[in-house]
Design an enzyme around this catalytic site. Structure first.
Site, mmCIF file in Angstrom:
data_model
loop_
_atom_site.group_PDB
_atom_site.id
_atom_site.type_symbol
_atom_site.label_atom_id
_atom_site.label_comp_id
_atom_site.label_asym_id
_atom_site.label_seq_id
_atom_site.Cartn_x
_atom_site.Cartn_y
_atom_site.Cartn_z
ATOM 1 N N HIS A 88 -2.652 0.777 6.774
ATOM 2 C CA HIS A 88 -3.098 0.979 5.264
ATOM 3 C C HIS A 88 -3.029 2.192 4.819
ATOM 4 O O HIS A 88 -3.878 3.068 5.622
ATOM 5 C CB HIS A 88 -4.329 0.073 4.923
ATOM 6 C CG HIS A 88 -4.677 0.013 3.602
ATOM 7 N ND1 HIS A 88 -3.906 -1.019 2.621
ATOM 8 C CD2 HIS A 88 -5.537 0.617 2.644
ATOM 9 C CE1 HIS A 88 -4.233 -0.749 1.205
ATOM 10 N NE2 HIS A 88 -5.328 0.099 1.441
ATOM 11 N N CYS A 146 0.696 -1.116 -0.103
ATOM 12 C CA CYS A 146 0.012 -0.111 0.023
ATOM 13 C C CYS A 146 0.821 1.105 -0.097
ATOM 14 O O CYS A 146 0.548 2.076 -0.745
ATOM 15 C CB CYS A 146 -0.875 0.106 1.203
ATOM 16 S SG CYS A 146 -0.156 -0.039 2.869
ATOM 17 N N ASN A 193 -5.853 2.391 -4.650
ATOM 18 C CA ASN A 193 -4.651 1.882 -3.689
ATOM 19 C C ASN A 193 -4.550 0.513 -4.046
ATOM 20 O O ASN A 193 -4.805 -0.247 -4.927
ATOM 21 C CB ASN A 193 -5.428 1.773 -1.899
ATOM 22 C CG ASN A 193 -6.644 0.522 -1.843
ATOM 23 O OD1 ASN A 193 -6.690 -0.188 -1.133
ATOM 24 N ND2 ASN A 193 -7.613 0.429 -3.053
#
Length: 231
Positions: free
Chosen positions: A192, A140, A204
């Site tokens: 994240h 991420c 993402n």
């Protein structure tokens, strides 16, 4: 005849919502002076009073409205063509005249956001890879860091937790394309990060690779922690 038409246009311009702005207010507005909020959730009131006024809206940090003068401990502003009032306390607000510099900064920020969005979409479908920072596979934060570096030449901290820590914190209502949105799977530390494309959608790198996702509904909504900006 031309003078009469011009005077009609001026009158129509200053007579918003049936409220005529005074000559002094027109002069203040003409200087391009704005009242800014220093905090999120600043009350916009119907009158310059804490007790005999209603709250009709709220301002977030950095938002601005045309300043029309001071009334006691309140600033009078033009809110959607209507006189409204906000606290004049230096704790909550400040005044600043519009300048060519601020216009340049705004334009520059808009250009950077457009570049970030365009760059981010180039990698749709790239596989997720733990620890990945290249097009062979991203995790991420590896993804957001790669996009920022390629799009605008900015180096971000490596992990999602570090990116959150270093970013300028912004409210959810202030999110713009290019800002980062952060999440926690366990309700604890940041785990994240994604890049916002709008106030509801992000792009993402997660299970399944680089993809679009909502951060206001579905899986990510209850895991949302906050947003940050590097712009």
């Amino acid at each position: 005849m031309l003078k009469r038409i011009a005077s009609i246009v001026v009158a129509a311009t200053v007579a918003f919502s049936g409220l005529m702005f005074s000559t002094g207010e027109q002069a203040e507005a003409a200087t391009g002076t704005f009242a800014y909020s220093k905090v999120n959730g600043l009350n916009i009131r119907t009158a310059p009073s804490l007790t005999s006024s209603k709250v009709v809206a709220k301002m977030d940090k950095g938002q601005r409205y045309t300043y029309l003068g001071k009334s006691g401990s309140f600033y009078k502003i033009n809110y959607k063509g209507t006189h409204r009032y906000i606290s004049a306390s230096s704790t909550y607000t400040y005044l600043k005249a519009s300048t060519s510099t601020s216009t340049t900064v705004s334009t520059s920020s808009s250009s950077k956001r457009s570049k970030l969005v365009a760059e981010s979409k180039k990698y749709l479908g790239t596989p997720y890879r733990y620890g990945g920072t290249t097009t062979a596979g991203f995790d991420c934060s590896g993804y957001t860091g790669h996009v920022y570096k390629k799009a605008i030449g900015k180096t971000l901290p490596r992990s999602s937790r570090q990116q959150y820590s270093s970013a300028k914190k912004i409210s959810k209502s202030s999110i713009q394309a290019g800002d980062l949105v952060f999440f926690s799977h366990s309700g604890g530390t940041i785990q994240h990060v994604g890049m916002a494309l709008s106030k509801t959608q992000m792009i993402n790198s997660e299970t399944g690779g680089v993809k679009y996702a909502s951060f206001t509904s579905g899986y990510w909504a209850p895991r949302y922690v906050g947003a940050g900006s590097y712009l």
